[in-house]
Design a protein around this motif. Structure first.
Motif, mmCIF file in Angstrom:
data_model
loop_
_atom_site.group_PDB
_atom_site.id
_atom_site.type_symbol
_atom_site.label_atom_id
_atom_site.label_comp_id
_atom_site.label_asym_id
_atom_site.label_seq_id
_atom_site.Cartn_x
_atom_site.Cartn_y
_atom_site.Cartn_z
ATOM 1 N N VAL A 131 -46.015 -3.462 -13.041
ATOM 2 C CA VAL A 131 -47.121 -4.259 -12.708
ATOM 3 C C VAL A 131 -47.735 -3.521 -11.372
ATOM 4 N N ALA A 132 -48.925 -3.739 -10.933
ATOM 5 C CA ALA A 132 -49.690 -3.231 -9.782
ATOM 6 C C ALA A 132 -49.092 -4.380 -8.711
ATOM 7 N N PHE A 133 -48.754 -3.904 -7.463
ATOM 8 C CA PHE A 133 -48.193 -4.688 -6.266
ATOM 9 C C PHE A 133 -49.442 -5.485 -5.916
ATOM 10 N N THR A 134 -49.959 -6.427 -6.220
ATOM 11 C CA THR A 134 -51.141 -7.255 -6.009
ATOM 12 C C THR A 134 -51.251 -8.645 -6.552
ATOM 13 N N GLY A 135 -51.872 -9.521 -6.048
ATOM 14 C CA GLY A 135 -52.087 -10.957 -6.457
ATOM 15 C C GLY A 135 -50.805 -11.580 -6.724
ATOM 16 N N ASN A 136 -50.630 -12.378 -7.762
ATOM 17 C CA ASN A 136 -49.404 -13.073 -7.902
ATOM 18 C C ASN A 136 -48.148 -12.056 -7.822
ATOM 19 N N ALA A 137 -48.346 -10.994 -8.412
ATOM 20 C CA ALA A 137 -47.044 -10.143 -8.354
ATOM 21 C C ALA A 137 -46.761 -9.955 -7.120
ATOM 22 N N GLU A 138 -47.436 -9.416 -6.279
ATOM 23 C CA GLU A 138 -47.182 -9.301 -4.947
ATOM 24 C C GLU A 138 -46.446 -10.572 -4.117
ATOM 25 N N LYS A 139 -47.280 -11.607 -4.455
ATOM 26 C CA LYS A 139 -46.604 -12.732 -4.063
ATOM 27 C C LYS A 139 -45.079 -13.439 -4.404
#
Ligand SMILES: [Zn+2]
Ligand SMILES: [Zn+2]
Length: 248
Positions: free
Chosen positions: A84-92
């Motif tokens: 996944v892209a390291f952004t939004g919920n994935a980043e959290k």
């Protein structure tokens, strides 16, 4: 035909959901076991199949499957896959996985479950041949001591279990604790990691190299170079997330 139906609770929104595994090739299918369909839909998945090294979208007829920008670069990696892209919920979630709170709050199993599901899915997405060993990108011993654990090792363990290959955490050593590279350009990052790793013995033929988040890939590149110098024939990187291009 034989639906395996498991009632689960979404780790993100706590909604009750139903996971259906229809067929074995319903892959990659680990993330829907821990998140409901709505929360899965909020993740931004990397292009698959895109460029084998940076996962940019490719024109359909383009072959081999490396984009023109990656074709210009020398690489020791056979491929580099992130889920996944390291952004939004994935980043959290990945941040919570890498930096757990002190005490009881740090025992929250949700970030670990999500990170491991992403790791297993990334392994299934990867175009790499089956590995002989799975090797996490090591932390410098000082960093390991202050952090208490290596997140990449946990991900590598989940992947090794799934592929029934060996987890090897003492093949690759990190000599230098490279400072955070966020503010460095591509060439400066490469220079920054030169000689950061060494191998303790000969490496087997096919190695999967595991890290949590890939940014420019210079750390993975240097670790792969080291493994190849120690005899590995192919080194493929598997990560759970990739920093979006605008931040690289
Ligand atoms: Zn949900
Ligand atoms: Zn590319």
């Amino acid at each position: 035909m034989l639906d395996l139906v498991l009632p689960t609770v979404c780790e993100e929104c706590r909604a009750r959901s139903v996971y259906r595994a229809r067929t074995a090739d319903d892959a990659p299918a680990h993330i829907p076991r821990v998140l409901c369909a709505t929360c899965v839909g909020r993740l931004s998945f990397m292009e698959n199949p895109g460029c084998t090294h940076c996962q940019r979208k490719l024109a359909t007829s383009q072959a081999p499957r490396r984009c023109t920008a990656c074709m210009r670069e020398r690489t020791a990696l056979g491929s580099c896959t992130a889920q996944v892209a390291f952004t939004g919920n994935a980043e959290k979630w990945i941040h919570a996985f890498k930096y757990p709170h002190q005490g009881i709050a740090g025992l929250d199993p949700a970030p670990i479950a999500i990170a491991k599901a992403l790791a297993r899915d990334a392994a299934q997405t990867s175009p790499a041949p089956f590995p002989d060993v799975v090797v996490p990108v090591p932390l410098h011993v000082r960093r390991l001591r202050s952090r208490g654990f290596n997140p990449a090792s946990q991900l590598a363990r989940a992947i090794a279990k799934q592929t029934t290959s060996g987890l090897v955490t003492d093949l690759l050593l990190r000599h230098r604790d490279t400072p955070t590279q966020t503010n460095l350009g591509r060439n400066a990052r490469r220079k920054n990691v030169r000689g950061a790793f060494s191998c303790t013995r000969n490496a087997p033929d096919n190695v999967w190299l595991v890290d949590d988040v890939v940014t420019t890939g210079s750390t993975l590149e240097e670790a792969a170079r080291c493994l190849k110098a120690a005899g590995a024939k192919s080194v493929h990187a598997i990560c759970i997330a990739r920093t979006p291009e605008r931040f690289r």
